[in-house]
Design a protein around this motif. Structure first.
Motif, PDB file in Angstrom:
ATOM      1  N   LEU A  12      56.222  23.641  52.669  1.00  0.00           N
ATOM      2  CA  LEU A  12      57.431  23.267  51.937  1.00  0.00           C
ATOM      3  C   LEU A  12      57.353  23.533  50.439  1.00  0.00           C
ATOM      4  CD1 LEU A  12      58.402  19.970  53.778  1.00  0.00           C
ATOM      5  CD2 LEU A  12      59.393  22.251  54.030  1.00  0.00           C
ATOM      6  N   LEU A  13      56.181  23.392  49.841  1.00  0.00           N
ATOM      7  CA  LEU A  13      56.069  23.625  48.395  1.00  0.00           C
ATOM      8  C   LEU A  13      56.431  25.068  48.035  1.00  0.00           C
ATOM      9  CD1 LEU A  13      55.372  22.440  45.632  1.00  0.00           C
ATOM     10  CD2 LEU A  13      52.981  22.987  46.077  1.00  0.00           C
ATOM     11  N   PRO A  14      55.843  26.072  48.694  1.00  0.00           N
ATOM     12  CA  PRO A  14      56.264  27.446  48.371  1.00  0.00           C
ATOM     13  C   PRO A  14      57.716  27.722  48.763  1.00  0.00           C
ATOM     14  CG  PRO A  14      54.257  27.464  49.701  1.00  0.00           C
ATOM     15  CD  PRO A  14      54.708  26.051  49.592  1.00  0.00           C
ATOM     16  N   ALA A  15      58.156  27.147  49.868  1.00  0.00           N
ATOM     17  CA  ALA A  15      59.544  27.360  50.288  1.00  0.00           C
ATOM     18  C   ALA A  15      60.506  26.809  49.245  1.00  0.00           C
ATOM     19  CB  ALA A  15      59.795  26.713  51.650  1.00  0.00           C
ATOM     20  N   GLY A  16      60.185  25.662  48.682  1.00  0.00           N
ATOM     21  CA  GLY A  16      61.035  25.076  47.654  1.00  0.00           C
ATOM     22  C   GLY A  16      61.081  25.925  46.394  1.00  0.00           C
ATOM     23  N   VAL A  17      59.934  26.436  46.000  1.00  0.00           N
ATOM     24  CA  VAL A  17      59.887  27.291  44.805  1.00  0.00           C
ATOM     25  C   VAL A  17      60.696  28.563  45.038  1.00  0.00           C
ATOM     26  CG1 VAL A  17      58.366  28.702  43.358  1.00  0.00           C
ATOM     27  CG2 VAL A  17      57.706  26.365  43.952  1.00  0.00           C
ATOM     28  N   LEU A  18      60.493  29.189  46.183  1.00  0.00           N
ATOM     29  CA  LEU A  18      61.224  30.430  46.480  1.00  0.00           C
ATOM     30  C   LEU A  18      62.721  30.180  46.607  1.00  0.00           C
ATOM     31  CD1 LEU A  18      58.722  32.136  48.930  1.00  0.00           C
ATOM     32  CD2 LEU A  18      59.166  32.701  46.528  1.00  0.00           C
ATOM     33  N   THR A  19      63.094  29.064  47.192  1.00  0.00           N
ATOM     34  CA  THR A  19      64.514  28.716  47.302  1.00  0.00           C
ATOM     35  C   THR A  19      65.120  28.540  45.917  1.00  0.00           C
ATOM     36  OG1 THR A  19      64.168  27.663  49.443  1.00  0.00           O
ATOM     37  CG2 THR A  19      66.139  27.024  48.229  1.00  0.00           C
ATOM     38  N   THR A  20      64.419  27.839  45.048  1.00  0.00           N
ATOM     39  CA  THR A  20      64.904  27.638  43.682  1.00  0.00           C
ATOM     40  C   THR A  20      65.081  28.965  42.955  1.00  0.00           C
ATOM     41  OG1 THR A  20      63.831  25.493  43.568  1.00  0.00           O
ATOM     42  CG2 THR A  20      64.383  26.522  41.477  1.00  0.00           C
ATOM     43  N   ILE A  21      64.174  29.873  43.174  1.00  0.00           N
ATOM     44  CA  ILE A  21      64.236  31.163  42.486  1.00  0.00           C
ATOM     45  C   ILE A  21      65.370  32.025  43.009  1.00  0.00           C
ATOM     46  CG2 ILE A  21      63.019  33.368  42.164  1.00  0.00           C
ATOM     47  CD1 ILE A  21      60.413  31.741  42.023  1.00  0.00           C
ATOM     48  N   PHE A  22      65.486  32.146  44.329  1.00  0.00           N
ATOM     49  CA  PHE A  22      66.358  33.167  44.899  1.00  0.00           C
ATOM     50  C   PHE A  22      67.704  32.682  45.429  1.00  0.00           C
ATOM     51  CE2 PHE A  22      62.097  35.039  45.320  1.00  0.00           C
ATOM     52  CZ  PHE A  22      62.323  36.227  44.648  1.00  0.00           C
ATOM     53  N   LEU A  23      67.795  31.504  45.970  1.00  0.00           N
ATOM     54  CA  LEU A  23      68.993  31.091  46.699  1.00  0.00           C
ATOM     55  C   LEU A  23      70.213  31.000  45.788  1.00  0.00           C
ATOM     56  CD1 LEU A  23      69.888  30.344  49.552  1.00  0.00           C
ATOM     57  CD2 LEU A  23      69.578  27.958  48.924  1.00  0.00           C
ATOM     58  N   GLY A  24      71.206  31.796  46.095  1.00  0.00           N
ATOM     59  CA  GLY A  24      72.487  31.741  45.403  1.00  0.00           C
ATOM     60  C   GLY A  24      72.485  32.270  43.985  1.00  0.00           C
ATOM     61  N   ASN A  25      71.451  32.981  43.602  1.00  0.00           N
ATOM     62  CA  ASN A  25      71.375  33.479  42.231  1.00  0.00           C
ATOM     63  C   ASN A  25      71.585  34.991  42.181  1.00  0.00           C
ATOM     64  OD1 ASN A  25      70.758  30.940  41.131  1.00  0.00           O
ATOM     65  ND2 ASN A  25      68.617  31.171  41.683  1.00  0.00           N
ATOM     66  N   ASN A  26      72.182  35.441  41.083  1.00  0.00           N
ATOM     67  CA  ASN A  26      72.309  36.887  40.880  1.00  0.00           C
ATOM     68  C   ASN A  26      70.979  37.425  40.353  1.00  0.00           C
ATOM     69  OD1 ASN A  26      72.178  36.503  38.058  1.00  0.00           O
ATOM     70  ND2 ASN A  26      74.404  36.218  37.929  1.00  0.00           N
ATOM     71  N   SER A  27      70.884  38.736  40.209  1.00  0.00           N
ATOM     72  CA  SER A  27      69.600  39.338  39.841  1.00  0.00           C
ATOM     73  C   SER A  27      69.118  38.892  38.463  1.00  0.00           C
ATOM     74  CB  SER A  27      69.682  40.861  39.916  1.00  0.00           C
ATOM     75  OG  SER A  27      70.664  41.339  39.019  1.00  0.00           O
ATOM     76  N   ALA A  28      70.026  38.680  37.528  1.00  0.00           N
ATOM     77  CA  ALA A  28      69.613  38.222  36.199  1.00  0.00           C
ATOM     78  C   ALA A  28      69.017  36.817  36.282  1.00  0.00           C
ATOM     79  CB  ALA A  28      70.790  38.242  35.238  1.00  0.00           C
ATOM     80  N   GLN A  29      69.660  35.952  37.060  1.00  0.00           N
ATOM     81  CA  GLN A  29      69.152  34.583  37.208  1.00  0.00           C
ATOM     82  C   GLN A  29      67.814  34.584  37.947  1.00  0.00           C
ATOM     83  OE1 GLN A  29      70.546  31.741  35.854  1.00  0.00           O
ATOM     84  NE2 GLN A  29      68.653  30.774  36.489  1.00  0.00           N
ATOM     85  N   VAL A  30      67.686  35.430  38.968  1.00  0.00           N
ATOM     86  CA  VAL A  30      66.422  35.530  39.699  1.00  0.00           C
ATOM     87  C   VAL A  30      65.310  35.978  38.749  1.00  0.00           C
ATOM     88  CG1 VAL A  30      65.173  36.833  41.477  1.00  0.00           C
ATOM     89  CG2 VAL A  30      67.441  35.895  41.976  1.00  0.00           C
ATOM     90  N   THR A  31      65.584  36.976  37.944  1.00  0.00           N
ATOM     91  CA  THR A  31      64.592  37.467  36.985  1.00  0.00           C
ATOM     92  C   THR A  31      64.180  36.360  36.026  1.00  0.00           C
ATOM     93  OG1 THR A  31      65.511  39.693  37.119  1.00  0.00           O
ATOM     94  CG2 THR A  31      64.149  39.198  35.197  1.00  0.00           C
ATOM     95  N   PHE A  32      65.157  35.616  35.514  1.00  0.00           N
ATOM     96  CA  PHE A  32      64.852  34.499  34.618  1.00  0.00           C
ATOM     97  C   PHE A  32      64.018  33.447  35.349  1.00  0.00           C
ATOM     98  CE2 PHE A  32      65.828  30.248  33.056  1.00  0.00           C
ATOM     99  CZ  PHE A  32      65.390  30.359  31.744  1.00  0.00           C
ATOM    100  N   ASN A  33      64.404  33.105  36.573  1.00  0.00           N
ATOM    101  CA  ASN A  33      63.677  32.082  37.337  1.00  0.00           C
ATOM    102  C   ASN A  33      62.239  32.503  37.619  1.00  0.00           C
ATOM    103  OD1 ASN A  33      65.932  30.461  37.371  1.00  0.00           O
ATOM    104  ND2 ASN A  33      66.511  30.981  39.464  1.00  0.00           N
ATOM    105  N   VAL A  34      62.032  33.782  37.973  1.00  0.00           N
ATOM    106  CA  VAL A  34      60.673  34.271  38.229  1.00  0.00           C
ATOM    107  C   VAL A  34      59.847  34.169  36.951  1.00  0.00           C
ATOM    108  CG1 VAL A  34      59.303  36.331  38.746  1.00  0.00           C
ATOM    109  CG2 VAL A  34      61.287  35.763  40.166  1.00  0.00           C
ATOM    110  N   HIS A  35      60.459  34.575  35.840  1.00  0.00           N
ATOM    111  CA  HIS A  35      59.747  34.559  34.563  1.00  0.00           C
ATOM    112  C   HIS A  35      59.445  33.133  34.099  1.00  0.00           C
ATOM    113  CE1 HIS A  35      58.432  35.789  30.627  1.00  0.00           C
ATOM    114  NE2 HIS A  35      59.291  34.954  30.087  1.00  0.00           N
ATOM    115  N   SER A  36      60.350  32.207  34.324  1.00  0.00           N
ATOM    116  CA  SER A  36      60.182  30.851  33.799  1.00  0.00           C
ATOM    117  C   SER A  36      59.418  29.918  34.736  1.00  0.00           C
ATOM    118  CB  SER A  36      61.545  30.243  33.468  1.00  0.00           C
ATOM    119  OG  SER A  36      62.315  30.083  34.638  1.00  0.00           O
ATOM    120  N   THR A  37      59.143  30.369  35.947  1.00  0.00           N
ATOM    121  CA  THR A  37      58.375  29.532  36.877  1.00  0.00           C
ATOM    122  C   THR A  37      56.929  29.463  36.402  1.00  0.00           C
ATOM    123  OG1 THR A  37      59.797  30.095  38.744  1.00  0.00           O
ATOM    124  CG2 THR A  37      57.595  29.303  39.266  1.00  0.00           C
ATOM    125  N   ASP A  38      56.371  28.273  36.412  1.00  0.00           N
ATOM    126  CA  ASP A  38      54.978  28.075  36.003  1.00  0.00           C
ATOM    127  C   ASP A  38      54.086  28.358  37.211  1.00  0.00           C
ATOM    128  OD1 ASP A  38      52.495  27.234  35.133  1.00  0.00           O
ATOM    129  OD2 ASP A  38      53.279  25.456  34.110  1.00  0.00           O
TER     130      ASP A  38
END
Length: 111
Positions: free
Chosen positions: A35-61
């Protein structure tokens, strides 16, 4: 680890309850490892456009994420050890029961 063979072992209901608590700790740890990786991946990708995904990947610790993942099994192992140690302190245990819980505490039994 060299695990002993314990002959004549009879587990009582308190032993069975402790074993169930160990199984529950293992299940919870395994579930958290999914669940921990699933939650992180969901936060990054679900319902986001490519710019938001890029920001989320970059800002994830990612360092903190890796540290969190690496701590799950040691926490499960510590929980199992504490359960085994408490079982060994019970009054009225047979020698075989004490040996069993000592072995569990030392990592035998696949825990």
């Amino acid at each position: 680890m060299d695990c002993p063979t314990i002959s004549g072992l009879k587990l009582d209901s308190e032993d069975q309850d402790a074993l169930e608590a160990i199984r529950k700790a293992q299940r919870n740890g395994n579930m958290l490892e999914i669940l921990l990786p699933a939650g992180v991946l969901t936060t990054i990708f679900l319902g986001n456009n490519s710019a938001q995904v890029t920001f989320n990947v970059h800002s994830t610790d990612w360092v903190l994420f890796a540290q969190s993942m690496s701590k799950i099994q040691p926490v499960v192992r510590k929980t199992i050890s504490e359960i085994a140690q408490m079982q060994r302190l019970r009054a009225g245990l047979s020698y075989e029961q004490r040996q069993f819980w000592k072995a569990v505490d030392n990592g035998c039994g696949g825990y």
